[in-house]
Design an enzyme around this catalytic site. Structure first.
Site, PDB file in Angstrom:
ATOM      1  CD  GLU A  81       9.137 -50.339 -42.386  1.00 49.69           C
ATOM      2  OE1 GLU A  81       9.501 -50.560 -43.560  1.00 49.69           O
ATOM      3  OE2 GLU A  81       9.543 -50.980 -41.404  1.00 49.69           O
ATOM      4  CE  LYS A 109      13.962 -50.678 -45.936  1.00 53.71           C
ATOM      5  NZ  LYS A 109      13.129 -51.750 -45.341  1.00 53.71           N
ATOM      6  CB  CYS A 148      12.899 -51.539 -41.945  1.00 53.06           C
ATOM      7  SG  CYS A 148      12.592 -53.271 -41.545  1.00 53.06           S
TER       8      CYS A 148
END
Length: 528
Positions: free
Chosen positions: A284, A350, A404
Protein backbone atom coordinates in the site's frame (compact mmCIF):
# COMPACT_ATOMS: atom_id res chain seq x y z
CA UNK A 1 -15.27 -1.33 47.03
CA UNK A 2 -15.55 1.71 49.29
CA UNK A 3 -13.76 4.13 46.97
CA UNK A 4 -15.75 6.89 45.28
CA UNK A 5 -15.38 10.17 43.43
CA UNK A 6 -12.11 11.11 41.74
CA UNK A 7 -10.16 8.53 43.74
CA UNK A 8 -12.25 5.70 42.35
CA UNK A 9 -12.01 7.19 38.86
CA UNK A 10 -8.19 7.41 39.06
CA UNK A 11 -7.97 3.90 40.52
CA UNK A 12 -9.95 2.49 37.60
CA UNK A 13 -7.96 4.40 35.00
CA UNK A 14 -4.79 2.91 36.44
CA UNK A 15 -6.33 -0.58 36.51
CA UNK A 16 -7.39 -0.24 32.88
CA UNK A 17 -3.91 0.91 31.92
CA UNK A 18 -2.45 -2.20 33.57
CA UNK A 19 -4.93 -4.40 31.67
CA UNK A 20 -3.65 -2.97 28.37
CA UNK A 21 -0.27 -4.58 29.03
CA UNK A 22 -1.87 -7.93 28.20
CA UNK A 23 -2.18 -7.28 24.46
CA UNK A 24 0.41 -7.39 21.67
CA UNK A 25 3.31 -7.13 21.66
CA UNK A 26 3.87 -7.34 25.44
CA UNK A 27 1.30 -10.05 26.28
CA UNK A 28 1.63 -9.65 30.05
CA UNK A 29 -1.28 -12.00 30.70
CA UNK A 30 -1.16 -11.72 34.54
CA UNK A 31 -2.07 -8.03 34.08
CA UNK A 32 -5.64 -9.15 33.30
CA UNK A 33 -5.96 -11.08 36.57
CA UNK A 34 -4.63 -8.12 38.54
CA UNK A 35 -6.76 -5.41 36.93
CA UNK A 36 -10.22 -6.77 36.14
CA UNK A 37 -11.13 -7.69 39.73
CA UNK A 38 -10.84 -3.97 40.52
CA UNK A 39 -13.73 -3.33 38.10
CA UNK A 40 -15.81 -6.03 39.81
CA UNK A 41 -15.15 -4.72 43.31
CA UNK A 42 -15.90 -1.12 42.34
CA UNK A 43 -19.23 -2.22 40.89
CA UNK A 44 -19.92 -4.05 44.15
CA UNK A 45 -19.75 -0.71 45.94
CA UNK A 46 -21.39 1.41 43.23
CA UNK A 47 -24.41 3.43 44.32
CA UNK A 48 -27.78 2.67 42.75
CA UNK A 49 -29.75 5.69 41.57
CA UNK A 50 -33.08 6.12 39.86
CA UNK A 51 -34.06 7.83 36.62
CA UNK A 52 -31.57 8.32 33.81
CA UNK A 53 -28.73 7.90 36.30
CA UNK A 54 -29.62 4.22 36.48
CA UNK A 55 -27.71 3.93 33.20
CA UNK A 56 -25.41 6.96 33.15
CA UNK A 57 -24.60 6.96 36.83
CA UNK A 58 -21.72 5.63 38.95
CA UNK A 59 -21.68 2.22 37.25
CA UNK A 60 -21.28 3.84 33.85
CA UNK A 61 -18.42 6.01 35.08
CA UNK A 62 -16.70 2.94 36.55
CA UNK A 63 -16.61 1.13 33.20
CA UNK A 64 -15.78 4.33 31.33
CA UNK A 65 -12.78 5.04 33.59
CA UNK A 66 -11.46 1.50 33.21
CA UNK A 67 -11.87 1.72 29.43
CA UNK A 68 -10.22 5.15 29.34
CA UNK A 69 -7.08 3.71 30.92
CA UNK A 70 -7.14 0.61 28.72
CA UNK A 71 -7.59 2.40 25.41
CA UNK A 72 -5.24 5.28 26.19
CA UNK A 73 -2.40 2.81 26.70
CA UNK A 74 -3.36 0.36 23.94
CA UNK A 75 -3.91 3.15 21.34
CA UNK A 76 -1.04 5.41 22.39
CA UNK A 77 0.95 4.36 19.31
CA UNK A 78 -1.50 6.26 17.09
CA UNK A 79 0.29 9.37 18.29
CA UNK A 80 3.27 8.42 16.09
CA UNK A 81 1.30 9.65 13.06
CA UNK A 82 1.35 13.19 14.49
CA UNK A 83 5.14 13.28 14.18
CA UNK A 84 4.79 13.13 10.40
CA UNK A 85 3.43 16.68 10.21
CA UNK A 86 5.02 17.93 13.45
CA UNK A 87 4.36 21.50 14.59
CA UNK A 88 0.94 22.14 16.05
CA UNK A 89 0.02 18.48 15.48
CA UNK A 90 2.44 17.44 18.20
CA UNK A 91 0.80 19.85 20.62
CA UNK A 92 -2.65 18.35 20.11
CA UNK A 93 -1.43 14.73 20.01
CA UNK A 94 -2.06 13.89 23.71
CA UNK A 95 -5.54 15.40 23.57
CA UNK A 96 -6.38 13.51 20.38
CA UNK A 97 -5.28 10.16 21.84
CA UNK A 98 -7.24 10.69 25.06
CA UNK A 99 -10.28 11.88 23.09
CA UNK A 100 -10.23 8.73 20.95
CA UNK A 101 -9.80 6.56 24.04
CA UNK A 102 -12.71 8.34 25.71
CA UNK A 103 -14.91 7.81 22.65
CA UNK A 104 -14.19 4.06 22.57
CA UNK A 105 -14.49 3.82 26.37
CA UNK A 106 -18.16 4.79 26.06
CA UNK A 107 -18.82 1.20 24.96
CA UNK A 108 -17.27 -0.16 28.15
CA UNK A 109 -19.11 2.40 30.24
CA UNK A 110 -22.42 1.27 28.81
CA UNK A 111 -21.48 -2.37 29.37
CA UNK A 112 -20.69 -1.61 33.00
CA UNK A 113 -23.99 0.24 33.52
CA UNK A 114 -26.07 -2.55 31.96
CA UNK A 115 -24.23 -5.18 33.98
CA UNK A 116 -24.97 -3.26 37.17
CA UNK A 117 -28.69 -3.38 36.39
CA UNK A 118 -28.47 -7.18 36.73
CA UNK A 119 -25.88 -7.21 39.52
CA UNK A 120 -26.30 -10.19 41.81
CA UNK A 121 -23.49 -9.69 44.31
CA UNK A 122 -22.63 -13.38 44.08
CA UNK A 123 -20.26 -15.41 41.95
CA UNK A 124 -22.51 -15.07 38.90
CA UNK A 125 -21.81 -11.34 38.69
CA UNK A 126 -18.57 -12.27 36.90
CA UNK A 127 -20.65 -13.86 34.14
CA UNK A 128 -22.84 -10.75 34.02
CA UNK A 129 -20.01 -8.27 33.47
CA UNK A 130 -18.14 -10.58 31.07
CA UNK A 131 -21.30 -10.99 28.98
CA UNK A 132 -22.01 -7.28 28.62
CA UNK A 133 -18.34 -6.46 28.07
CA UNK A 134 -18.17 -8.99 25.22
CA UNK A 135 -21.27 -7.45 23.69
CA UNK A 136 -19.65 -4.03 23.94
CA UNK A 137 -16.49 -5.30 22.22
CA UNK A 138 -18.57 -6.74 19.39
CA UNK A 139 -20.40 -3.42 19.07
CA UNK A 140 -17.24 -1.31 18.83
CA UNK A 141 -16.03 -3.63 16.08
CA UNK A 142 -19.16 -3.00 14.02
CA UNK A 143 -20.94 0.25 14.94
CA UNK A 144 -20.19 3.31 12.76
CA UNK A 145 -17.83 1.33 10.49
CA UNK A 146 -16.17 -0.33 13.50
CA UNK A 147 -12.76 -0.02 15.14
CA UNK A 148 -11.78 -3.55 16.27
CA UNK A 149 -8.17 -2.82 17.21
CA UNK A 150 -6.90 -4.47 20.42
CA UNK A 151 -10.00 -6.48 21.26
CA UNK A 152 -9.63 -8.06 24.67
CA UNK A 153 -9.46 -11.54 23.14
CA UNK A 154 -6.06 -10.84 21.59
CA UNK A 155 -4.59 -11.18 25.09
CA UNK A 156 -5.17 -14.94 24.70
CA UNK A 157 -3.07 -15.18 21.51
CA UNK A 158 0.54 -14.69 22.72
CA UNK A 159 1.71 -18.04 21.31
CA UNK A 160 0.84 -19.97 18.18
CA UNK A 161 -0.55 -22.75 20.39
CA UNK A 162 -2.97 -20.44 22.21
CA UNK A 163 -3.94 -18.83 18.92
CA UNK A 164 -5.49 -22.09 17.63
CA UNK A 165 -8.68 -21.67 19.67
CA UNK A 166 -9.57 -18.80 17.33
CA UNK A 167 -10.28 -21.47 14.67
CA UNK A 168 -13.19 -22.58 16.86
CA UNK A 169 -14.66 -19.48 18.53
CA UNK A 170 -13.04 -16.54 16.72
CA UNK A 171 -11.62 -13.42 18.30
CA UNK A 172 -14.92 -12.31 19.86
CA UNK A 173 -15.31 -15.73 21.45
CA UNK A 174 -11.79 -15.35 22.83
CA UNK A 175 -12.87 -11.95 24.15
CA UNK A 176 -15.67 -13.51 26.18
CA UNK A 177 -13.32 -16.18 27.46
CA UNK A 178 -10.63 -13.62 28.37
CA UNK A 179 -13.14 -11.52 30.30
CA UNK A 180 -14.44 -14.51 32.25
CA UNK A 181 -10.96 -15.74 33.16
CA UNK A 182 -9.68 -12.27 34.08
CA UNK A 183 -12.49 -11.68 36.55
CA UNK A 184 -12.22 -14.95 38.49
CA UNK A 185 -9.75 -13.55 41.09
CA UNK A 186 -12.52 -11.17 42.21
CA UNK A 187 -14.28 -14.17 43.76
CA UNK A 188 -11.40 -14.89 46.14
CA UNK A 189 -12.10 -11.78 48.18
CA UNK A 190 -14.02 -10.56 50.15
CA UNK A 191 -14.44 -13.61 52.31
CA UNK A 192 -18.00 -14.81 52.89
CA UNK A 193 -19.66 -18.00 54.04
CA UNK A 194 -17.89 -20.03 51.37
CA UNK A 195 -14.80 -21.98 52.30
CA UNK A 196 -11.38 -20.97 51.05
CA UNK A 197 -11.45 -23.90 48.64
CA UNK A 198 -14.71 -22.77 47.07
CA UNK A 199 -13.45 -19.21 46.76
CA UNK A 200 -10.24 -20.34 45.05
CA UNK A 201 -11.93 -22.90 42.80
CA UNK A 202 -13.02 -20.47 39.99
CA UNK A 203 -9.54 -18.96 39.74
CA UNK A 204 -7.80 -22.33 39.47
CA UNK A 205 -10.48 -23.51 37.07
CA UNK A 206 -9.57 -20.50 34.92
CA UNK A 207 -5.91 -21.50 34.99
CA UNK A 208 -6.95 -25.01 33.98
CA UNK A 209 -8.84 -23.56 31.01
CA UNK A 210 -5.64 -21.81 29.89
CA UNK A 211 -3.76 -25.11 30.15
CA UNK A 212 -6.51 -26.75 28.08
CA UNK A 213 -6.23 -24.00 25.49
CA UNK A 214 -2.50 -24.65 25.21
CA UNK A 215 -3.09 -28.38 24.92
CA UNK A 216 -5.69 -27.96 22.20
CA UNK A 217 -3.35 -25.74 20.25
CA UNK A 218 -0.39 -28.09 20.63
CA UNK A 219 -2.44 -31.02 19.34
CA UNK A 220 -3.83 -29.04 16.42
CA UNK A 221 -0.38 -27.90 15.36
CA UNK A 222 0.95 -31.46 15.63
CA UNK A 223 -1.95 -33.17 13.84
CA UNK A 224 -2.67 -30.69 11.02
CA UNK A 225 -0.56 -31.13 7.87
CA UNK A 226 0.16 -28.04 5.78
CA UNK A 227 0.94 -28.34 2.06
CA UNK A 228 2.52 -25.58 -0.08
CA UNK A 229 0.63 -24.56 -3.20
CA UNK A 230 2.02 -25.65 -6.55
CA UNK A 231 2.95 -23.42 -9.48
CA UNK A 232 2.79 -20.17 -7.52
CA UNK A 233 5.62 -18.09 -6.08
CA UNK A 234 5.19 -14.54 -4.80
CA UNK A 235 7.87 -11.88 -4.37
CA UNK A 236 7.08 -9.29 -1.69
CA UNK A 237 8.87 -5.94 -1.80
CA UNK A 238 9.38 -3.85 1.35
CA UNK A 239 10.52 -0.53 -0.19
CA UNK A 240 10.51 1.98 2.71
CA UNK A 241 8.82 4.73 0.69
CA UNK A 242 8.03 7.68 2.95
CA UNK A 243 6.58 10.10 0.38
CA UNK A 244 3.05 9.01 1.31
CA UNK A 245 2.80 11.84 3.83
CA UNK A 246 3.15 14.68 1.32
CA UNK A 247 2.36 14.01 -2.31
CA UNK A 248 3.70 17.41 -3.35
CA UNK A 249 7.23 16.18 -2.62
CA UNK A 250 6.94 12.92 -4.58
CA UNK A 251 9.39 12.27 -7.40
CA UNK A 252 7.57 9.58 -9.42
CA UNK A 253 10.63 8.67 -11.47
CA UNK A 254 12.80 8.16 -8.37
CA UNK A 255 10.05 6.11 -6.70
CA UNK A 256 9.75 3.82 -9.71
CA UNK A 257 13.53 3.52 -9.88
CA UNK A 258 13.65 2.22 -6.31
CA UNK A 259 10.79 -0.21 -6.81
CA UNK A 260 12.17 -1.63 -10.04
CA UNK A 261 15.65 -2.04 -8.59
CA UNK A 262 14.37 -3.82 -5.51
CA UNK A 263 12.02 -6.03 -7.50
CA UNK A 264 14.86 -7.37 -9.64
CA UNK A 265 17.46 -7.87 -6.91
CA UNK A 266 18.99 -11.28 -6.29
CA UNK A 267 18.29 -12.69 -2.84
CA UNK A 268 21.09 -15.24 -3.21
CA UNK A 269 23.50 -16.37 -5.96
CA UNK A 270 21.05 -19.07 -7.14
CA UNK A 271 18.11 -16.67 -7.25
CA UNK A 272 16.51 -16.39 -10.70
CA UNK A 273 14.80 -13.13 -9.81
CA UNK A 274 11.46 -12.35 -11.41
CA UNK A 275 11.81 -15.24 -13.81
CA UNK A 276 11.01 -17.60 -10.92
CA UNK A 277 7.89 -15.83 -9.58
CA UNK A 278 4.28 -15.61 -10.67
CA UNK A 279 3.34 -12.47 -8.72
CA UNK A 280 5.30 -9.40 -7.72
CA UNK A 281 3.81 -7.39 -4.86
CA UNK A 282 4.37 -3.75 -3.92
CA UNK A 283 2.65 -2.61 -0.71
CA UNK A 284 0.00 0.00 0.00
CA UNK A 285 1.19 3.54 -0.88
CA UNK A 286 4.04 2.14 -2.98
CA UNK A 287 2.94 4.57 -5.70
CA UNK A 288 2.04 7.80 -3.83
CA UNK A 289 0.88 9.47 -7.03
CA UNK A 290 -1.63 8.92 -9.84
CA UNK A 291 -0.25 6.95 -12.76
CA UNK A 292 -1.59 9.71 -15.03
CA UNK A 293 1.08 11.99 -13.52
CA UNK A 294 3.83 9.67 -14.72
CA UNK A 295 2.47 7.62 -17.63
CA UNK A 296 5.91 6.21 -18.36
CA UNK A 297 5.58 4.15 -15.17
CA UNK A 298 3.42 1.52 -16.88
CA UNK A 299 5.88 1.27 -19.76
CA UNK A 300 8.81 0.78 -17.36
CA UNK A 301 6.85 -1.82 -15.40
CA UNK A 302 6.03 -3.67 -18.63
CA UNK A 303 9.71 -3.76 -19.62
CA UNK A 304 10.59 -5.21 -16.23
CA UNK A 305 7.92 -7.93 -15.94
CA UNK A 306 8.57 -11.28 -17.63
CA UNK A 307 5.68 -12.88 -19.48
CA UNK A 308 2.98 -14.34 -17.21
CA UNK A 309 4.20 -12.38 -14.18
CA UNK A 310 1.64 -10.04 -12.60
CA UNK A 311 2.42 -6.98 -10.51
CA UNK A 312 0.05 -6.27 -7.60
CA UNK A 313 0.63 -2.80 -6.22
CA UNK A 314 -1.00 -0.33 -3.93
CA UNK A 315 -1.80 2.95 -5.68
CA UNK A 316 -4.45 5.69 -5.80
CA UNK A 317 -7.04 5.20 -8.52
CA UNK A 318 -9.39 7.69 -10.12
CA UNK A 319 -12.45 7.00 -12.22
CA UNK A 320 -12.43 8.56 -15.67
CA UNK A 321 -15.42 9.93 -17.51
CA UNK A 322 -16.05 9.45 -21.25
CA UNK A 323 -13.50 11.49 -23.18
CA UNK A 324 -10.78 10.74 -20.58
CA UNK A 325 -11.96 13.55 -18.29
CA UNK A 326 -10.98 12.78 -14.67
CA UNK A 327 -13.79 12.37 -12.18
CA UNK A 328 -14.47 15.08 -9.63
CA UNK A 329 -15.22 12.38 -7.04
CA UNK A 330 -12.61 11.41 -4.42
CA UNK A 331 -10.09 8.78 -5.56
CA UNK A 332 -9.85 5.23 -4.34
CA UNK A 333 -7.13 3.62 -2.24
CA UNK A 334 -6.64 0.71 -4.59
CA UNK A 335 -4.82 -2.51 -5.34
CA UNK A 336 -3.93 -2.62 -9.05
CA UNK A 337 -3.11 -5.74 -11.08
CA UNK A 338 -0.71 -4.97 -13.94
CA UNK A 339 0.43 -7.49 -16.54
CA UNK A 340 3.61 -7.70 -18.62
CA UNK A 341 1.98 -5.54 -21.32
CA UNK A 342 1.69 -2.67 -18.82
CA UNK A 343 -2.08 -3.02 -18.72
CA UNK A 344 -4.07 -2.48 -15.51
CA UNK A 345 -6.43 -5.39 -16.06
CA UNK A 346 -8.00 -5.66 -12.59
CA UNK A 347 -8.26 -3.70 -9.36
CA UNK A 348 -9.79 -3.68 -5.91
CA UNK A 349 -10.73 -0.44 -4.16
CA UNK A 350 -10.50 -0.33 -0.39
CA UNK A 351 -14.04 -0.44 0.97
CA UNK A 352 -13.50 -0.24 4.73
CA UNK A 353 -11.84 3.12 5.30
CA UNK A 354 -10.29 4.34 8.54
CA UNK A 355 -12.41 7.09 10.17
CA UNK A 356 -10.39 10.34 10.39
CA UNK A 357 -7.50 8.49 8.76
CA UNK A 358 -8.88 8.04 5.25
CA UNK A 359 -12.23 9.76 5.38
CA UNK A 360 -13.72 12.44 7.57
CA UNK A 361 -17.05 11.65 9.24
CA UNK A 362 -19.33 14.69 9.33
CA UNK A 363 -16.87 16.39 7.00
CA UNK A 364 -18.68 19.73 6.83
CA UNK A 365 -18.56 20.20 10.60
CA UNK A 366 -14.96 19.11 11.13
CA UNK A 367 -13.69 21.01 8.11
CA UNK A 368 -14.87 24.26 9.73
CA UNK A 369 -12.66 23.39 12.72
CA UNK A 370 -9.67 22.85 10.45
CA UNK A 371 -9.66 19.09 11.04
CA UNK A 372 -8.85 16.84 8.09
CA UNK A 373 -8.04 13.19 7.50
CA UNK A 374 -4.46 12.15 8.17
CA UNK A 375 -3.88 10.23 4.94
CA UNK A 376 -3.52 12.51 1.89
CA UNK A 377 -5.78 12.01 -1.11
CA UNK A 378 -7.71 15.04 -2.36
CA UNK A 379 -10.74 15.47 -0.10
CA UNK A 380 -10.49 12.01 1.35
CA UNK A 381 -10.90 8.59 -0.21
CA UNK A 382 -13.97 7.03 -1.76
CA UNK A 383 -15.41 3.75 -0.47
CA UNK A 384 -14.93 0.81 -2.81
CA UNK A 385 -17.14 -2.22 -3.34
CA UNK A 386 -16.40 -4.97 -0.79
CA UNK A 387 -17.89 -7.57 -3.14
CA UNK A 388 -14.84 -7.17 -5.39
CA UNK A 389 -12.35 -8.33 -2.77
CA UNK A 390 -12.14 -11.76 -4.36
CA UNK A 391 -9.54 -11.43 -7.12
CA UNK A 392 -8.72 -13.97 -9.79
CA UNK A 393 -5.42 -13.69 -11.66
CA UNK A 394 -4.34 -15.83 -14.60
CA UNK A 395 -2.97 -19.24 -13.61
CA UNK A 396 -3.19 -18.59 -9.86
CA UNK A 397 -5.76 -19.48 -7.17
CA UNK A 398 -8.33 -16.80 -6.23
CA UNK A 399 -7.53 -14.75 -3.14
CA UNK A 400 -9.13 -12.15 -0.90
CA UNK A 401 -7.61 -8.69 -1.33
CA UNK A 402 -7.50 -6.76 1.94
CA UNK A 403 -5.93 -3.33 2.18
CA UNK A 404 -4.42 -2.23 5.48
CA UNK A 405 -6.79 -2.57 8.42
CA UNK A 406 -9.47 -4.43 6.47
CA UNK A 407 -7.68 -7.54 7.78
CA UNK A 408 -8.98 -6.70 11.29
CA UNK A 409 -12.65 -7.45 10.64
CA UNK A 410 -13.16 -10.97 11.90
CA UNK A 411 -15.89 -12.86 10.07
CA UNK A 412 -16.29 -10.04 7.55
CA UNK A 413 -13.46 -10.53 5.08
CA UNK A 414 -15.49 -11.35 2.00
CA UNK A 415 -16.04 -14.48 -0.06
CA UNK A 416 -14.01 -16.87 2.08
CA UNK A 417 -15.75 -19.87 0.51
CA UNK A 418 -13.98 -19.43 -2.84
CA UNK A 419 -10.77 -17.72 -1.73
CA UNK A 420 -7.70 -19.91 -1.34
CA UNK A 421 -5.56 -17.48 0.66
CA UNK A 422 -5.62 -14.02 2.25
CA UNK A 423 -3.67 -11.18 0.65
CA UNK A 424 -2.95 -8.05 2.65
CA UNK A 425 -1.02 -4.94 1.60
CA UNK A 426 -0.45 -2.20 4.13
CA UNK A 427 1.53 0.92 4.93
CA UNK A 428 2.29 1.12 8.64
CA UNK A 429 5.15 3.58 8.14
CA UNK A 430 2.97 6.23 9.80
CA UNK A 431 3.65 4.40 13.05
CA UNK A 432 7.30 3.39 12.68
CA UNK A 433 9.05 3.08 16.01
CA UNK A 434 5.82 2.26 17.87
CA UNK A 435 4.08 -0.98 18.79
CA UNK A 436 1.39 -0.35 16.16
CA UNK A 437 2.89 -2.42 13.32
CA UNK A 438 3.43 -5.40 15.64
CA UNK A 439 -0.19 -5.22 16.85
CA UNK A 440 -1.49 -4.98 13.29
CA UNK A 441 0.57 -8.01 12.23
CA UNK A 442 -0.65 -10.03 15.23
CA UNK A 443 -4.27 -9.28 14.39
CA UNK A 444 -3.64 -10.39 10.80
CA UNK A 445 -2.18 -13.71 11.95
CA UNK A 446 -5.34 -14.46 13.93
CA UNK A 447 -7.43 -13.98 10.76
CA UNK A 448 -5.38 -16.72 9.08
CA UNK A 449 -6.13 -19.09 11.98
CA UNK A 450 -9.84 -18.23 12.01
CA UNK A 451 -10.25 -18.90 8.30
CA UNK A 452 -7.74 -21.74 7.93
CA UNK A 453 -6.03 -19.92 5.07
CA UNK A 454 -2.52 -18.68 4.39
CA UNK A 455 -1.81 -14.97 4.70
CA UNK A 456 0.52 -13.13 2.34
CA UNK A 457 1.31 -9.67 3.68
CA UNK A 458 3.38 -6.90 2.08
CA UNK A 459 4.10 -3.83 4.20
CA UNK A 460 5.90 -0.63 3.22
CA UNK A 461 8.20 -0.66 6.23
CA UNK A 462 7.12 -3.86 8.01
CA UNK A 463 5.80 -6.28 9.03
CA UNK A 464 6.15 -8.11 5.67
CA UNK A 465 5.53 -11.83 6.16
CA UNK A 466 3.98 -15.08 5.03
CA UNK A 467 1.75 -16.95 7.49
CA UNK A 468 0.50 -20.51 7.13
CA UNK A 469 -3.13 -21.53 7.84
CA UNK A 470 -2.17 -22.28 11.46
CA UNK A 471 -0.85 -18.78 12.10
CA UNK A 472 2.83 -19.73 11.96
CA UNK A 473 5.12 -17.17 10.32
CA UNK A 474 6.92 -19.08 7.56
CA UNK A 475 8.89 -16.12 6.24
CA UNK A 476 9.37 -12.48 7.11
CA UNK A 477 11.49 -9.36 6.80
CA UNK A 478 12.86 -7.23 9.65
CA UNK A 479 10.95 -3.98 10.13
CA UNK A 480 12.36 -0.82 8.55
CA UNK A 481 14.69 -2.81 6.32
CA UNK A 482 14.58 -2.38 2.55
CA UNK A 483 14.46 -5.90 1.10
CA UNK A 484 12.46 -8.52 -0.81
CA UNK A 485 10.98 -11.84 0.28
CA UNK A 486 10.00 -14.79 -1.92
CA UNK A 487 7.18 -16.89 -0.49
CA UNK A 488 4.82 -19.71 -1.44
CA UNK A 489 1.33 -19.74 0.14
CA UNK A 490 0.00 -22.98 1.59
CA UNK A 491 -3.15 -24.83 0.61
CA UNK A 492 -6.15 -23.83 2.68
CA UNK A 493 -7.30 -26.25 5.35
CA UNK A 494 -10.68 -27.89 5.48
CA UNK A 495 -13.27 -25.44 6.76
CA UNK A 496 -12.61 -24.43 10.36
CA UNK A 497 -15.41 -24.51 12.92
CA UNK A 498 -15.34 -20.74 13.04
CA UNK A 499 -15.50 -20.39 9.25
CA UNK A 500 -18.50 -22.75 9.19
CA UNK A 501 -20.56 -21.41 12.07
CA UNK A 502 -19.10 -17.91 12.52
CA UNK A 503 -20.43 -16.34 15.71
CA UNK A 504 -23.51 -18.48 16.30
CA UNK A 505 -21.81 -20.29 19.23
CA UNK A 506 -20.89 -16.89 20.69
CA UNK A 507 -24.48 -15.70 20.34
CA UNK A 508 -25.70 -18.78 22.20
CA UNK A 509 -23.11 -18.19 24.94
CA UNK A 510 -24.13 -14.54 25.29
CA UNK A 511 -27.82 -15.45 25.51
CA UNK A 512 -26.94 -18.02 28.17
CA UNK A 513 -24.96 -15.37 30.03
CA UNK A 514 -27.90 -12.98 29.88
CA UNK A 515 -30.22 -15.68 31.18
CA UNK A 516 -27.90 -16.45 34.09
CA UNK A 517 -27.62 -12.74 34.88
CA UNK A 518 -31.40 -12.26 34.97
CA UNK A 519 -31.97 -15.31 37.18
CA UNK A 520 -29.15 -14.39 39.58
CA UNK A 521 -30.42 -10.82 39.84
CA UNK A 522 -33.97 -11.95 40.61
CA UNK A 523 -32.72 -14.40 43.23
CA UNK A 524 -30.82 -11.59 44.93
CA UNK A 525 -33.89 -9.37 44.95
CA UNK A 526 -36.00 -12.15 46.45
CA UNK A 527 -33.33 -12.76 49.06
CA UNK A 528 -33.27 -9.10 50.06
Amino acid sequence: MLSHGWRRFLLLVMAGAIAALSIAPLFVLPALFVSFPVWIWCLDGAERRGGWQTIFGPAFRIGFAFGLGYFTVSFHWLGAAFFVDGGIMLAIMPFAIVALAALIALFWGLASALAHLFWSGGAWRVVTLATFLSMAEWARGHVLSGFPFDLLGYALTPTTEMMQLASVIGIYGLTLLAALLAMTPALIWPADQRTVTRRLAPFFLGLLVLVGQMGFGYNRLSDTPVTPMKDIRIRLVQPLIYDHADWSKVDPAATIDRLLTLSQMQVNPDDKGLAAVTQLVWPESALPFFLSQYPEALARIARMLPDNVVLLTGAPRQDYRPGDAPSTEPPYNALLAINSDGEVFDSYDKSHLVPFGEFLPFQGFFAQLGIKQFVPGADGWAHGDARRRLMRLPNTPPFLALICYEILFSGDLGDTAQAQYLFNITNDAWFDGSIGPAQHAQHARVRAVEEGMSLIRAANSGVTMAVDPLGRVTGGLPVQQMDVLDVVPDERLSTTIFAKYRYWPLLIALLLGLGISVLASRRRKRGS
